[in-house]
Design a protein around this motif. Structure first.
Motif, mmCIF file in Angstrom:
data_model
loop_
_atom_site.group_PDB
_atom_site.id
_atom_site.type_symbol
_atom_site.label_atom_id
_atom_site.label_comp_id
_atom_site.label_asym_id
_atom_site.label_seq_id
_atom_site.Cartn_x
_atom_site.Cartn_y
_atom_site.Cartn_z
ATOM 1 N N THR A 80 0.812 -1.213 0.000
ATOM 2 C CA THR A 80 0.000 0.000 0.000
ATOM 3 C C THR A 80 0.848 1.265 0.000
ATOM 4 O O THR A 80 2.027 1.250 0.381
ATOM 5 N N ARG A 82 -0.099 3.673 1.892
ATOM 6 C CA ARG A 82 -0.259 4.159 3.269
ATOM 7 C C ARG A 82 0.919 3.646 4.097
ATOM 8 O O ARG A 82 0.941 2.485 4.514
ATOM 9 N N THR A 83 1.884 4.497 4.344
ATOM 10 C CA THR A 83 3.118 4.041 4.983
ATOM 11 C C THR A 83 3.393 4.694 6.332
ATOM 12 O O THR A 83 4.488 4.571 6.869
ATOM 13 N N SER A 84 2.412 5.386 6.886
ATOM 14 C CA SER A 84 2.636 5.992 8.204
ATOM 15 C C SER A 84 2.736 4.894 9.265
ATOM 16 O O SER A 84 2.284 3.767 9.063
ATOM 17 N N THR A 88 0.685 1.329 9.485
ATOM 18 C CA THR A 88 1.429 0.068 9.537
ATOM 19 C C THR A 88 1.026 -0.756 10.752
ATOM 20 O O THR A 88 0.763 -1.958 10.651
ATOM 21 N N TYR A 99 4.011 -6.124 5.742
ATOM 22 C CA TYR A 99 3.528 -4.809 5.335
ATOM 23 C C TYR A 99 4.606 -4.150 4.485
ATOM 24 O O TYR A 99 5.727 -3.954 4.949
ATOM 25 N N GLY A 101 5.425 -0.862 1.786
ATOM 26 C CA GLY A 101 4.950 0.410 1.263
ATOM 27 C C GLY A 101 5.258 0.578 -0.217
ATOM 28 O O GLY A 101 6.216 0.025 -0.734
ATOM 29 N N LYS A 102 4.401 1.333 -0.904
ATOM 30 C CA LYS A 102 4.644 1.713 -2.295
ATOM 31 C C LYS A 102 5.342 3.077 -2.317
ATOM 32 O O LYS A 102 5.034 3.925 -1.486
#
Length: 225
Positions: A80, A82-84, A88, A99, A101-102
């Motif tokens: 995703t 969404r990497t905050s 996570t 998990y 991140g993109k």
């Protein structure tokens, strides 16, 4: 053969993932929204799910929570933008096994998939052998008829794909997705150029062209016997 469910609503990324995974021996299916993801994951046909979070119909976190509430143990790797830290933690606490991140590197995703699908820890091969040619994964070099051949980083990555699938026809698009990733223009001839480099270094007879389909790494020693 492991079967992977790709839950991704962005067509470009879904196609990239599907091509790359199939080039590495996996069977895939795509769900483009949360409701389809729930329906397909309940079939019991899949060994792992790659899950985007920002999905139409039903958010990825809701999909994950419902699966776990139903008792599903299907391995889930969240992929995703969404990497905050909060997102996570939310994903991992919701039952995700991993998990990522993109933007992401396909080889890293592939390594994590292999870890999740591996039944028992086993040492990865350090040398890939095809006939009288080998690829030393630790030394990052090829060995042809007993002689070491130096390869550039990109040449080695391309050679590794061929050595992992000897005798299998690999399309230009599969090679482009696996080695250069989805941010490279699909109309580029970069694959042909680098196949040419490998032919010069490994021998032109080792990598053959299959018209209209792609390239194949040949077992030269088998042909000679």
């Amino acid at each position: 053969m492991s079967r992977i469910l790709i839950v991704e609503d962005e067509v470009r990324i879904a196609s990239f993932l599907e091509n790359g995974l199939r080039a590495n021996g996996y069977t895939t299916a795509i769900a483009s929204n949360g409701h389809a993801a729930m329906s397909m994951s309940r079939s019991g046909e899949f060994d792992l799910m790659i899950l985007d979070l920002g999905l139409p119909g039903k958010d990825g976190i809701d999909v994950l929570r419902e699966l776990r509430a139903e008792g599903s143990s299907l391995p889930v790797i969240i992929l995703t933008a969404r990497t905050s830290v909060i997102e996570t933690v939310l994903g991992l606490n919701g039952g995700a096994d991993d998990y990522i991140g993109k933007p992401f590197r396909f080889d890293e995703l592939l390594a994590r998939i292999r870890v999740r699908l591996r039944d028992e820890p086993s040492p990865e091969p350090t040398v890939l052998q095809v006939g009288d040619a080998a690829l030393d994964l630790r030394a990052h070099q090829a060995i042809v008829s007993g002689k070491a051949v130096a390869l550039s980083k990109r040449e080695f990555a391309l050679a590794e794909v061929f050595f992992q699938h000897p005798g299998q026809v690999l399309s230009r698009q599969q090679l482009l997705n696996t080695v250069w990733h989805y941010d490279f223009h699909p109309g580029s001839n970069v694959v042909d150029v680098y196949v040419g480099y490998l032919r010069k270094k490994l021998g032109s007879h080792r990598i053959t062209s299959v018209r209209g389909m792609g390239y194949r790494l040949e077992d030269v020693s088998r042909e000679a016997s």
